[in-house]
Design an enzyme around this catalytic site. Structure first.
Site, short mmCIF file in Angstrom:
data_model
loop_
_atom_site.label_atom_id
_atom_site.label_comp_id
_atom_site.label_asym_id
_atom_site.label_seq_id
_atom_site.Cartn_x
_atom_site.Cartn_y
_atom_site.Cartn_z
N LYS A 158 0.76 -1.22 0.00
CA LYS A 158 -0.15 -0.09 0.13
C LYS A 158 0.74 1.08 -0.09
O LYS A 158 0.62 2.25 -0.88
CB LYS A 158 -0.98 0.00 1.16
N ASP B 118 23.44 -14.06 -24.66
CA ASP B 118 22.08 -13.72 -25.30
C ASP B 118 21.71 -12.13 -25.03
O ASP B 118 22.02 -11.60 -23.98
CB ASP B 118 21.10 -14.54 -25.01
#
EC number: 5.3.2.5
Lengths: 399, 399
Positions: free
Chosen positions: A92, A168
């Protein structure tokens, strides 16, 4: 006490930080306190959040006075997993105006519930056989839409240039031209032929619940490391991969998407907390983060702190810091100075854009690293190192 | 064409948005274009990102001129999952200075790969038997450190007050006093005894790979709905829960932690994209987001857009918008006006803080809803509605 202590940076026009801090400590734990009967206070005491400290920074911004406050949350309130902890300390609260979560400190018993890196700096040095210097890493370039033979050429050139780790591109997913499996087979074959102990970090992608099985399958095909876009999945997913004994290779955490919650100055999470401390805790063997030098640059202080949190004394193995973007051979002395020997020098354009190709780029980096290790300047070393000379001519030295 | 079109808000001191947009479109796809031989251009064409539009907003901020640019990313470049899509459109880019991802548009074939809500507004109306009005939801209050009997009292009172859906607090995790299983059993028993068709959304928490199994186990114990802190896990984890046929109950997406990447004005993601469009696509039957009224307030425009994206015509079922925080019975006419009938009125303090307790709070809300539905003012209705009258006295009407 078993707890997590959160440090927030927040703002208040009236500088009334005591009230704000008390409101957080209670609001995010038991809700109310002073109006409770004594018996209930006794019962709830061990669940009550507490204000540990309030430090005004002395800065005043458009949002008001700035302060760092620390709140202790009892571990009795949450399960020992990062989703529960993040929801507790910044669920919150993340929605409550201008506030940034700067740091989290875990009590020892709680910290022990997290794995940390499976291999870490030491394990990666063992696997690559590289000691006493930063490792040199490079990335495939422009492989989207290209086939395996295109990747193969790049991989061979990078290994020929003496690159220790090839990774990669994080935007290369499973695809028909260069599938996960085919890339792994290619990697194993080319590395075996090179006779080197290099690693190839293949991008582990797909649906969340398929990742473990996919990673295990990759191991059978010879995977030596995985690249993982942890922030597109979740820290807990990284942790589950790190905890899996059937995935016995190092994991490289990529910072993709993390800028969404680290880049704004007064919101979200501090970079060092996310890319330094939490990815380490969750089990990343490497952490990539923006270097302070490139066009996509991180503030120098945040980059240094991130590396510090990845390496600092703790119950976990060390995570290799990988400051990335804008790296070329001329920056190697600066990288040594800023990040030291236990870091990874990671380049894309700085390898592939070399006049002698990726092999030349790799050699130039290794020559630069050797020079600095030997206490020589790059200019000196470049006199009889053709690749380094060409790199310095093209990119210059320094930042 | 199969693609995703991303809208970014960005800034440039010189207003040179064409160059910036082209750089993104190429940089995040094939890397380079103009210097490629014709044959390679042909081969890569279907992978090339493209600039769709550039619209200067006319605003000028401290960051420079503001513009919204849209870039199309071919689906050929990524697998059809949200992690891959987020990494493609906002992976590296999220780290690249001041930029906010405002919206994503998915081509029909790509959109079809995502489930959307399993039940949606219509399914939830069927399950609760509530038609023609907003549903009224409330949350357990202050249950940390409390035992089952404490929760039982609250649950009975809320049901007695006519609450349609009761939900766990998002910071209530699995714990010894009120375990997931015990809460489920309690919920089933109390709801059965009440003779009502109310739902109880239990917080589904724990380690990522345990969630599905835990949710299925909960179903056997009578679970009627799950609350899920999606942003502490990942959108793909929500999607996997939504896709699971063995979890045949609605899922409520909680916005905890999302403020970290939605609250800053010029960074991260727009609230409506995350809490409106993407959680719906991933399968949330309800989406909670800050109401524009409370102390933890969302800008009115963002709150309305979030609800709009949750409900707008699409290939998916509708997601129930749940504007939350700061809601009391006096706000019901405003809620009707802003969010209409297909929304959930959700309160914590506005139910439990009622002078007649949670039952009185529930009744006050239902009386307010009945009044507005019948075209009466709250003041009129309060004349012979004691609970509503007490609520209006305490909290007033309007914002």
């Amino acid at each position: 006490m078993s707890e997590v202590i959160a440090t927030y940076r927040l703002f208040d026009r009236n500088g009334n930080f005591e009230k704000k801090a008390e409101g957080i400590a209670l609001g995010l734990t038991i809700g109310s306190w002073t109006d409770l009967p004594h018996l209930e206070q006794e019962q709830l005491k061990k669940h009550k959040g507490g204000v540990v400290s309030i430090q005004e920074t002395g800065r005043e911004t458009a949002e008001g006075k700035e302060a760092d406050i620390t709140i202790a949350y009892p571990a009795a309130n949450f399960s020992a997993d990062l989703p529960a902890i993040l929801v507790t300390v910044f669920g919150k609260l993340s929605l409550d105006g201008v506030i940034r979560l700067m740091d989290l400190d875990f009590s020892h018993d709680l910290a022990k519930r997290f794995p940390g890196p499976k291999y870490g700096v030491e394990g990666i040095r063992e696997r690559t056989g590289v000691y006493g210097r930063p490792l040199v890493m490079s990335i495939f370039k422009g492989v989207i839409g290209r086939d395996l033979s295109y990747m193969e050429k790049q991989l061979r050139a990078q290994l020929e240039g003496g690159i220790d780790i090839v990774k990669d591109d994080e935007i290369l997913f499973d695809n028909k031209l260069t599938s996960f499996e085919e890339r792994l087979k290619l990697g194993q074959q080319v590395i075996a032929e090179s006779g080197k102990k290099a690693l190839y970090a293949v991008n582990l992608t797909g649906r969340t619940s398929d990742l473990k099985e996919k990673a295990r399958r990759g191991i059978e095909l010879g995977a030596t490391a995985y690249l993982f876009n942890v922030f597109a999945y979740g820290l807990d997913v990284l942790q589950e991969l790190a905890e899996d004994r059937d995935i016995p290779v190092p994991i490289m955490a990529h910072p993709a998407v993390s800028g969404a919650f680290t880049s704004a100055p007064y919101h979200g999470f501090s970079t060092e907390l996310m890319l330094g401390k939490l990815v380490r805790m969750a089990g990343a063997d490497f952490t990539l983060f923006p270097s302070p030098y490139g066009s996509v640059a991180l503030e120098r202080e945040a980059a240094l702190k991130t590396a510090e949190m990845a390496l600092e004394e703790s119950i976990y193995k060390q995570t290799f810091p990988v400051p990335s973007a804008g790296i070329h051979p001329g920056l190697v002395p600066v990288l040594f100075e800023d990040f030291g020997i236990d870091s990874i020098i990671n380049a894309g354009g700085g390898v592939h854009g070399h006049p002698n190709g990726a092999a030349g780029g790799g050699r130039a980096f290794r020559q630069a690293v050797d020079a600095v290790t030997a206490g020589r300047t790059l200019e000196e070393a470049a006199k009889n190192r053709e690749d380094l000379r060409a790199a310095l001519e093209l990119w210059g030295t320094g930042k």
